[in-house]
Design an enzyme around this catalytic site. Sequence first.
Site, mmCIF file in Angstrom:
data_model
loop_
_atom_site.group_PDB
_atom_site.id
_atom_site.type_symbol
_atom_site.label_atom_id
_atom_site.label_comp_id
_atom_site.label_asym_id
_atom_site.label_seq_id
_atom_site.Cartn_x
_atom_site.Cartn_y
_atom_site.Cartn_z
ATOM 1 N N GLU A 158 8.445 -2.492 21.016
ATOM 2 C CA GLU A 158 7.364 -2.783 20.058
ATOM 3 C C GLU A 158 6.144 -3.333 20.778
ATOM 4 O O GLU A 158 5.007 -2.941 20.494
ATOM 5 C CB GLU A 158 7.867 -3.775 19.002
ATOM 6 C CG GLU A 158 6.910 -3.992 17.846
ATOM 7 C CD GLU A 158 5.934 -5.143 18.074
ATOM 8 O OE1 GLU A 158 4.892 -5.188 17.400
ATOM 9 O OE2 GLU A 158 6.242 -6.001 18.935
ATOM 10 N N GLU B 124 10.469 -5.879 15.585
ATOM 11 C CA GLU B 124 9.440 -6.833 15.993
ATOM 12 C C GLU B 124 9.916 -7.662 17.183
ATOM 13 O O GLU B 124 11.073 -8.067 17.259
ATOM 14 C CB GLU B 124 9.081 -7.759 14.825
ATOM 15 C CG GLU B 124 8.475 -7.044 13.628
ATOM 16 C CD GLU B 124 7.060 -6.550 13.886
ATOM 17 O OE1 GLU B 124 6.531 -6.806 14.991
ATOM 18 O OE2 GLU B 124 6.489 -5.915 12.987
ATOM 19 N N ASP C 198 -2.883 9.921 3.426
ATOM 20 C CA ASP C 198 -3.285 8.868 2.487
ATOM 21 C C ASP C 198 -4.538 9.306 1.747
ATOM 22 O O ASP C 198 -5.572 9.580 2.358
ATOM 23 C CB ASP C 198 -3.544 7.573 3.259
ATOM 24 C CG ASP C 198 -3.676 6.359 2.349
ATOM 25 O OD1 ASP C 198 -3.764 6.537 1.123
ATOM 26 O OD2 ASP C 198 -3.689 5.230 2.875
ATOM 27 N N ASP D 224 -1.702 -7.689 13.848
ATOM 28 C CA ASP D 224 -1.343 -9.103 13.829
ATOM 29 C C ASP D 224 -2.292 -9.859 12.912
ATOM 30 O O ASP D 224 -3.487 -9.561 12.848
ATOM 31 C CB ASP D 224 -1.407 -9.691 15.240
ATOM 32 C CG ASP D 224 -0.300 -9.154 16.141
ATOM 33 O OD1 ASP D 224 0.633 -8.531 15.609
ATOM 34 O OD2 ASP D 224 -0.381 -9.367 17.361
ATOM 35 N N ASN E 127 1.246 -2.501 11.910
ATOM 36 C CA ASN E 127 1.491 -3.238 13.154
ATOM 37 C C ASN E 127 0.494 -4.341 13.462
ATOM 38 O O ASN E 127 0.719 -5.105 14.399
ATOM 39 C CB ASN E 127 1.484 -2.272 14.348
ATOM 40 C CG ASN E 127 2.780 -1.518 14.489
ATOM 41 O OD1 ASN E 127 3.819 -2.098 14.779
ATOM 42 N ND2 ASN E 127 2.725 -0.219 14.249
ATOM 43 N N HIS F 6 0.860 -1.182 0.000
ATOM 44 C CA HIS F 6 0.000 0.000 0.000
ATOM 45 C C HIS F 6 0.896 1.231 0.000
ATOM 46 O O HIS F 6 1.956 1.241 0.630
ATOM 47 C CB HIS F 6 -0.935 0.015 1.204
ATOM 48 C CG HIS F 6 -1.896 1.168 1.187
ATOM 49 N ND1 HIS F 6 -2.697 1.446 0.105
ATOM 50 C CD2 HIS F 6 -2.152 2.145 2.108
ATOM 51 C CE1 HIS F 6 -3.418 2.523 0.360
ATOM 52 N NE2 HIS F 6 -3.100 2.970 1.560
#
Length: 772
Positions: free
Chosen positions: A522, A517, A427, A469, A467, A400
């Site tokens: 983080e 990560e 964006d 999951d 970020n 993206h």
Amino acid sequence: MGNCCSTFRAVFKPNEGSGGGIPLMPVRGGSTRRPDSLPKPPAAVVPSPPSPGDVPDAGVAPEVASVKEVDVLLAENGDAHRTRHYELMDREKEPRLVVRRGQPFAVSVTLSRPYNPDIDAISFVFTVEDAEKPSYGQGTLVAVPLLAKGAESGAAWNAVLDSSADDILRIQITPAADAIVGKWKMDIDTKLKNDGAVSYSYKDPFYILYNPWCRQDQVFLEGEELLQEYVLNDTGLIWRGSYNRLRPCVWKYAQFEKEILDCALYLVSKIGGVRPSECGDPVRVCRAISAAVNSPDDNGAVMGNWSNDYGGGTPPTKWIGSMKILQQFYKNKKPVKYGQCWVFAGVLTTVCRALGLPARTVTTYSAAHDTQNSLTVDYFVDDKGEIMEEMNSDSIWNFHVWTEVWMERPDLMPGDGAHYGGWQAVDSTPQELSDNMYRCGPAPVVAVKQGEVLRPYDSAYVFAEVNADKVFWRYSGPTQPLKLIRKDMLGIGQNISTKAVGRFQREDITNTYKYPEKSVEERAAMLKALRQSESLFSRYYLNEDFNDIHFNFELRDDIVIGSPFSVVVVMKNRSNQQDYTVTVLLRVDTVLYTGHVKDGVKKEKVERLIKAGAVEEVRIDVSYEDYYKHLVDQCAFNIACLATVHDTNYEYFAQDDFRVRKPDIKIKLEGEPVQGQEMSAVATLKNPLPIPVKKGQFLIEGPGIAKTQKIKLSQNIAPGEEASVNFKFTPKYDGRATIAAKFSSKELDDVDGFLNFMVEPKKEVNGTGNAA
């Protein structure tokens, strides 16, 4: 009293309190909308100026020194303000002045007689062209008295007499560092002290832009190399592809070309609805243009289309830059068909750079589209190993693209030790509503990294993009409970990329958006974001995996389109005592870059006994004949594996992105490029397919090419053969330049290439006619 009034109504006193003591009232002649302004005297009644050296008779009152001519010194100001490349400044007919706020620009004013500072008073009146009711309070009307050198006031705007020679004045005018960005009109009022005034209206509007070179400007950016790249560079690279096969694509921003600046201002004011008084605020302007570049709410510049059916418009992959898009939109005032994320971002970057905002285009690979603000992306898988699209509201895009804009954020107080100025994510791809409009940002990148998801604007959405999951659930029917089969904390937000400063290479900026990560920082940022978003999800689903069988994809990552490829799943039994039987379903699907599966290409279902300590593999061979009819825009595939280990409750699911690579167009110059001299060049493409390429077409953009060149091939390109086209161009400026090329056909599309080179300055010619 004649045409020159003997009284002067001192309503506005710009230099009162600055030691000048001269009350000035901004006035205007001609068709002004201010009824209290003073009329300009007819030319027939203006007294002739005295001859040089004449001394006025002590008993004769001198006439008002009216303005005869104004020269806005285009070349000098263009160099000083780094605006000389704007087509508005450089065109032969009716050029316009373009300057940056917070920095002086020079004008030459010719009067009807020599200037005498003891008796003459001069004031400049600046008005925002689009302001319906110009006012001092809103900053859309500004009166600036002419001051002597060294007598500059502490006012935001200043006009200083630099030098004078008889009736010609050289004046330095400095707009405020927070002046409104847009088109301005200039009037010059002249008067005798304590007497009436006449007004001169300069015929053309001029443009004031943001000034990242000015330390007092909210968009100040330190470092000339950064400014050259993020403000002045008219060509860049936008990364596409997949996280394991990054693809740089050239994009011509063309921020200096014909009508681009006017279109940018139109998008801000008419489409974005920003009031003139707010046009100096980069936060307000960027938020508005993030919506104005797309079309759903306001018929903005670009219409999105992810259907793979582009009838009635241009496929997104065929655009080579922003120029044609913005010129077409400005001409027709209708959305241009069609765009996808990199097109929206490329156009937004163009608009920002045209306005003077430092901007860069940024790509995130494996970007999450989290529609529920849960900070997870949930996938549901059936017993065939297929993603159940009808149950998935979230998605993961192969890549993206958005824009970053540099600015301070005085609207945000520092928090948790963080300063929120710097790069802001903006964006313009219409994905989710923000304040009832399809827009996103500006979101401080530092807030995203810290997990400060409540910081405006839309920081939570950007945080999830890089970020979230990834969670996979096994769906066995409406009456059966969902079963967690895989979670991935590392796959989202990879290889965040932008063009390197001064080089056509990639710069990885992942660390500006997230900590490493699994690091303590983080996880702390993620937990902070979860608390602030009031998410119902927690980390309780992070169970221990079944570890006896290890699964791994083996995939060659440099396959050129037209070639076969293989997908191999390797299964290793880590147990030294236990044998396992495994059923493996392996499938290859074409996929849109938005993560949605398009067509099935091939699948295999096998059962294997894996003895203790042994390794087995399942393989699918995919030929060009297998996949070419199913290919979609980005030539992307989704490789998925669903494996069931018998006599256990363990099911393994994994997927990976893969794409076949397009060839590159090679561009070669014939000779050394010199400013103002016609050059020849050749673009060449080799057909990598096992079938002929028919009805091919090259698109060329480059220095001095005002309109995209279209060159159609007269013959087919046989398998393995090359096709070349010749073209000419004439560079207008010296320095770094770039040629960009695209190739398209039914069989082979979305192929590009570029050549970056230096243009030598124009050679001086001496008196003998030879180059010096």
